[in-house]
Design a protein around this motif. Structure first.
Motif, PDB file in Angstrom:
ATOM      1  N   ARG A  30      52.669 -12.445 -88.211  1.00 16.11           N
ATOM      2  CA  ARG A  30      51.333 -12.925 -87.843  1.00 16.11           C
ATOM      3  C   ARG A  30      50.479 -13.208 -89.080  1.00 16.11           C
ATOM      4  NH1 ARG A  30      52.530  -9.236 -83.883  1.00 16.11           N
ATOM      5  NH2 ARG A  30      51.413  -7.531 -84.880  1.00 16.11           N
ATOM      6  N   LEU A  31      50.659 -12.418 -90.136  1.00 19.68           N
ATOM      7  CA  LEU A  31      49.930 -12.702 -91.375  1.00 19.68           C
ATOM      8  C   LEU A  31      50.334 -14.067 -91.926  1.00 19.68           C
ATOM      9  CD1 LEU A  31      50.022  -9.255 -93.217  1.00 19.68           C
ATOM     10  CD2 LEU A  31      48.076 -10.333 -92.070  1.00 19.68           C
ATOM     11  N   LYS A  32      51.619 -14.374 -91.893  1.00 15.45           N
ATOM     12  CA  LYS A  32      52.089 -15.672 -92.379  1.00 15.45           C
ATOM     13  C   LYS A  32      51.566 -16.812 -91.515  1.00 15.45           C
ATOM     14  CE  LYS A  32      56.265 -13.834 -94.460  1.00 15.45           C
ATOM     15  NZ  LYS A  32      57.712 -13.661 -94.305  1.00 15.45           N
ATOM     16  N   LEU A  33      51.405 -16.552 -90.221  1.00 15.69           N
ATOM     17  CA  LEU A  33      50.870 -17.561 -89.306  1.00 15.69           C
ATOM     18  C   LEU A  33      49.340 -17.600 -89.319  1.00 15.69           C
ATOM     19  CD1 LEU A  33      53.219 -16.911 -86.256  1.00 15.69           C
ATOM     20  CD2 LEU A  33      53.268 -18.873 -87.810  1.00 15.69           C
ATOM     21  N   ARG A  34      48.738 -16.689 -90.100  1.00 13.94           N
ATOM     22  CA  ARG A  34      47.288 -16.576 -90.218  1.00 13.94           C
ATOM     23  C   ARG A  34      46.640 -16.252 -88.879  1.00 13.94           C
ATOM     24  NH1 ARG A  34      45.474 -17.729 -95.080  1.00 13.94           N
ATOM     25  NH2 ARG A  34      43.416 -18.457 -94.477  1.00 13.94           N
ATOM     26  N   ILE A  35      47.277 -15.326 -88.150  1.00 21.20           N
ATOM     27  CA  ILE A  35      46.746 -14.803 -86.889  1.00 21.20           C
ATOM     28  C   ILE A  35      46.404 -13.345 -87.118  1.00 21.20           C
ATOM     29  CG2 ILE A  35      47.294 -14.196 -84.501  1.00 21.20           C
ATOM     30  CD1 ILE A  35      49.264 -16.560 -84.495  1.00 21.20           C
ATOM     31  N   ARG A  36      45.208 -12.964 -86.735  1.00 21.00           N
ATOM     32  CA  ARG A  36      44.836 -11.553 -86.855  1.00 21.00           C
ATOM     33  C   ARG A  36      44.219 -11.086 -85.550  1.00 21.00           C
ATOM     34  NH1 ARG A  36      40.310 -12.484 -91.404  1.00 21.00           N
ATOM     35  NH2 ARG A  36      38.985 -13.861 -90.189  1.00 21.00           N
ATOM     36  N   TYR A  37      44.460  -9.818 -85.256  1.00 19.99           N
ATOM     37  CA  TYR A  37      43.905  -9.188 -84.069  1.00 19.99           C
ATOM     38  C   TYR A  37      42.642  -8.445 -84.465  1.00 19.99           C
ATOM     39  CZ  TYR A  37      48.531  -9.895 -81.909  1.00 19.99           C
ATOM     40  OH  TYR A  37      49.688 -10.426 -81.413  1.00 19.99           O
ATOM     41  N   ALA A  38      41.652  -8.491 -83.606  1.00 20.55           N
ATOM     42  CA  ALA A  38      40.409  -7.777 -83.870  1.00 20.55           C
ATOM     43  C   ALA A  38      39.835  -7.280 -82.552  1.00 20.55           C
ATOM     44  CB  ALA A  38      39.406  -8.684 -84.562  1.00 20.55           C
ATOM     45  N   ALA A  39      39.178  -6.147 -82.609  1.00 20.98           N
ATOM     46  CA  ALA A  39      38.478  -5.632 -81.440  1.00 20.98           C
ATOM     47  C   ALA A  39      37.266  -6.519 -81.192  1.00 20.98           C
ATOM     48  CB  ALA A  39      38.058  -4.194 -81.683  1.00 20.98           C
ATOM     49  N   PRO A  40      36.878  -6.742 -79.938  1.00 16.60           N
ATOM     50  CA  PRO A  40      35.759  -7.638 -79.655  1.00 16.60           C
ATOM     51  C   PRO A  40      34.444  -7.174 -80.276  1.00 16.60           C
ATOM     52  CG  PRO A  40      36.834  -6.936 -77.620  1.00 16.60           C
ATOM     53  CD  PRO A  40      37.500  -6.230 -78.750  1.00 16.60           C
ATOM     54  N   ASP A  41      34.303  -5.900 -80.560  1.00 13.38           N
ATOM     55  CA  ASP A  41      33.046  -5.403 -81.119  1.00 13.38           C
ATOM     56  C   ASP A  41      33.047  -5.378 -82.644  1.00 13.38           C
ATOM     57  OD1 ASP A  41      34.893  -3.419 -81.368  1.00 13.38           O
ATOM     58  OD2 ASP A  41      33.679  -1.839 -80.482  1.00 13.38           O
ATOM     59  N   ASP A  42      34.042  -6.010 -83.288  1.00 13.33           N
ATOM     60  CA  ASP A  42      34.106  -6.053 -84.755  1.00 13.33           C
ATOM     61  C   ASP A  42      33.136  -7.058 -85.369  1.00 13.33           C
ATOM     62  OD1 ASP A  42      35.987  -4.114 -84.939  1.00 13.33           O
ATOM     63  OD2 ASP A  42      37.670  -5.451 -85.378  1.00 13.33           O
ATOM     64  N   GLY A  43      32.507  -7.881 -84.544  1.00 10.03           N
ATOM     65  CA  GLY A  43      31.586  -8.872 -85.074  1.00 10.03           C
ATOM     66  C   GLY A  43      32.266 -10.182 -85.433  1.00 10.03           C
ATOM     67  N   ASP A  44      33.586 -10.222 -85.407  1.00 13.53           N
ATOM     68  CA  ASP A  44      34.299 -11.473 -85.685  1.00 13.53           C
ATOM     69  C   ASP A  44      34.224 -12.384 -84.464  1.00 13.53           C
ATOM     70  OD1 ASP A  44      35.117 -10.800 -88.215  1.00 13.53           O
ATOM     71  OD2 ASP A  44      37.031  -9.947 -87.562  1.00 13.53           O
ATOM     72  N   GLN A  45      34.360 -13.669 -84.708  1.00 11.58           N
ATOM     73  CA  GLN A  45      34.485 -14.622 -83.614  1.00 11.58           C
ATOM     74  C   GLN A  45      35.896 -14.446 -83.059  1.00 11.58           C
ATOM     75  OE1 GLN A  45      32.021 -17.200 -83.338  1.00 11.58           O
ATOM     76  NE2 GLN A  45      32.881 -18.377 -81.708  1.00 11.58           N
ATOM     77  N   VAL A  46      35.998 -13.919 -81.844  1.00 11.78           N
ATOM     78  CA  VAL A  46      37.287 -13.566 -81.275  1.00 11.78           C
ATOM     79  C   VAL A  46      37.598 -14.482 -80.112  1.00 11.78           C
ATOM     80  CG1 VAL A  46      38.593 -11.729 -80.134  1.00 11.78           C
ATOM     81  CG2 VAL A  46      37.026 -11.168 -81.977  1.00 11.78           C
ATOM     82  N   LEU A  47      38.827 -15.017 -80.091  1.00 10.36           N
ATOM     83  CA  LEU A  47      39.278 -15.852 -78.988  1.00 10.36           C
ATOM     84  C   LEU A  47      39.693 -14.948 -77.845  1.00 10.36           C
ATOM     85  CD1 LEU A  47      40.021 -18.700 -77.995  1.00 10.36           C
ATOM     86  CD2 LEU A  47      42.302 -18.289 -78.881  1.00 10.36           C
ATOM     87  N   THR A  48      39.040 -15.087 -76.687  1.00  9.24           N
ATOM     88  CA  THR A  48      39.351 -14.217 -75.554  1.00  9.24           C
ATOM     89  C   THR A  48      39.891 -14.983 -74.364  1.00  9.24           C
ATOM     90  OG1 THR A  48      37.080 -14.378 -74.781  1.00  9.24           O
ATOM     91  CG2 THR A  48      37.625 -12.495 -76.184  1.00  9.24           C
ATOM     92  N   GLN A  49      39.658 -16.284 -74.283  1.00 10.72           N
ATOM     93  CA  GLN A  49      40.112 -17.037 -73.139  1.00 10.72           C
ATOM     94  C   GLN A  49      41.423 -17.741 -73.452  1.00 10.72           C
ATOM     95  OE1 GLN A  49      37.682 -17.993 -75.070  1.00 10.72           O
ATOM     96  NE2 GLN A  49      38.020 -20.118 -75.576  1.00 10.72           N
TER      97      GLN A  49
END
Length: 148
Positions: free
Chosen positions: A109-128
């Motif tokens: 996932r790092l090579k694909l530049r995909i990261r997981y984050a909790a929704p409350d981390d303040g990052d723009q998170v894809l949820t849909q």
């Protein structure tokens, strides 16, 4: 005798900017639509480990990014997983390459530049889910009926 060519840079980092940014995905299991493994002919069933692999893959958080072709690629990879567990270790190299393309491990996932984050981390998170998964049963039926 010195080697020909330029001397090494004092700052050897890559100066080329990345052409794409990170994709941040909510770190929750994907529970949206996903295809089932196709039925096998006869009485043979999918190997227990293949079924476990498929359940793990179809619940990865970044599956919400997948389109129909990504799901097809994952299903084709499941066939290689099945062959591997049915005593065909010669497919291991191809299985490793396909697993990397699917982003099965953290390193992949790092090579694909995909990261997981909790929704409350303040990052723009894809949820849909960006694209609906197409049902392939109707298409298979049309292909089989058209070949007759």
């Amino acid at each position: 005798m010195p080697l020909a060519g330029r001397s090494p840079s004092a700052n050897p980092r890559n100066r080329n900017a990345k052409t794409y940014d990170w994709t941040t995905v909510e770190a929750t299991a994907y529970d949206g639509p996903s295809p089932e493994l196709p039925a096998k002919g006869g009485r043979q069933r999918w190997h227990r480990e293949t079924r476990a692999w498929w359940e793990a893959v179809r619940r990865m958080p970044h599956c919400r990014l997948w389109t129909d072709t990504d799901w097809r690629f994952a299903m084709e990879t499941a066939v290689l997983v099945e062959a591997f567990w049915r005593d065909s270790p010669s497919v291991a190299a191809e299985l490793r390459l396909r697993s990397a393309k699917l982003g099965l491990t953290h390193e992949d996932r790092l090579k694909l530049r995909i990261r997981y984050a909790a929704p409350d981390d303040g990052d723009q998170v894809l949820t849909q889910t960006p694209a609906a998964v197409a049902r392939l049963d109707e298409r298979r039926k049309r292909l089989v009926d058209g070949a007759s």
